[in-house]
Design an enzyme around this catalytic site. Structure first.
Site, short mmCIF file in Angstrom:
data_model
loop_
_atom_site.label_atom_id
_atom_site.label_comp_id
_atom_site.label_asym_id
_atom_site.label_seq_id
_atom_site.Cartn_x
_atom_site.Cartn_y
_atom_site.Cartn_z
N ALA A 95 0.84 -1.20 0.00
CA ALA A 95 0.00 0.00 0.00
C ALA A 95 0.88 1.24 0.00
O ALA A 95 1.68 1.43 0.90
CB ALA A 95 -0.92 0.01 1.21
N HIS A 104 6.87 11.86 -3.06
CA HIS A 104 7.37 10.51 -2.78
C HIS A 104 6.44 9.44 -3.36
O HIS A 104 6.89 8.45 -3.95
CB HIS A 104 7.51 10.36 -1.26
CG HIS A 104 8.07 9.05 -0.83
ND1 HIS A 104 7.28 8.05 -0.30
CD2 HIS A 104 9.33 8.55 -0.86
CE1 HIS A 104 8.04 7.00 -0.02
NE2 HIS A 104 9.27 7.28 -0.35
#
Length: 164
Positions: free
Chosen positions: A80, A88
Site C-alpha cells: 500500500a 514521494h
C-alpha cells in the site's frame, strides 16, 4: 479462430506472496486475503510462501529473486502506497509497479498486482477487506487465471486441438 480463457485453478501450483510491511494495518489483511484465496482455489498451503519486505520500493527486487529460483509458478504482490504531502508517492508507486511488470515480463511468470495506490488511508482500508473487497484476493485470482489461460493457449502442441 481459437479463443482461450482461464479459470483460477491452483492445484499443483507453487506461489510466492511478496508483501510490504509498510502500512501493515493494510498489508496484513491483503496478504491474508491472497493466501486464503490461493488455498481456497486449490493451492496446497505448504506450496505458498510469504515473503515480507520493508516497503513497496523493495517489492520488485524480492519478486525478481523469488522468480529467479524457478520454484514458483506465479507471484502475488501486496502493498500500500498512500499519497502524502510530498511527491514521494509518485516515485514509489510508479517505479514499484514498473519493476513488478518488468519481473513478470522478464521471467514470463504471472505477477498478480495487489499494490494499492490510494489518496487516503480510508481508500486503502476499503480495498483491504472493506467496502471495495480485498485486492489481495483479486491479485491471487488474477495470477491463477493467467497461469491457467497460458497453459490452455500456449502449452499445447501445434497440431493439437485447443481446449478453449
Amino acid at each position: 479462430m481459437a479463443e482461450f480463457s482461464g479459470e483460477p485453478r491452483g492445484e499443483g501450483r507453487r506461489i510466492v506472496v511478496v508483501a510490504s510491511r509498510f502500512n501493515e494495518s493494510i498489508t496484513v489483511p491483503l496478504a491474508e486475503g491472497a493466501v486464503s484465496t490461493l488455498v481456497a482455489k486449490g493451492v496446497a498451503f505448504d506450496d505458498v510462501d510469504v515473503v515480507w519486505v520493508p516497503g513497496a520500493w523493495e517489492l520488485p527486487v524480492a519478486v525478481r529473486r523469488a522468480l529467479a529460483t524457478g520454484k514458483y509458478d506465479a507471484a502475488v504482490v501486496v502493498g500500500a502506497v498512500i499519497r502524502g504531502d510530498t511527491p514521494h508517492f509518485d516515485f514509489v508507486a510508479g517505479e514499484a509497479s514498473r519493476g513488478l511488470m518488468e519481473a513478470s515480463r522478464d521471467f514470463e511468470v504471472p505477477v498478480g498486482l495487489g499494490l494499492l495506490t490510494t489518496d487516503t488511508m480510508a481508500q486503502a482500508e476499503a480495498r483491504a477487506g472493506g467496502a471495495h473487497g480485498n485486492k489481495g484476493e483479486d491479485a491471487a485470482l488474477a495470477a491463477l487465471e493467467v497461469l491457467d489461460v497460458c497453459d490452455r493457449a500456449f502449452a499445447h502442441d501445434e497440431g493439437d486441438e485447443a481446449d478453449a
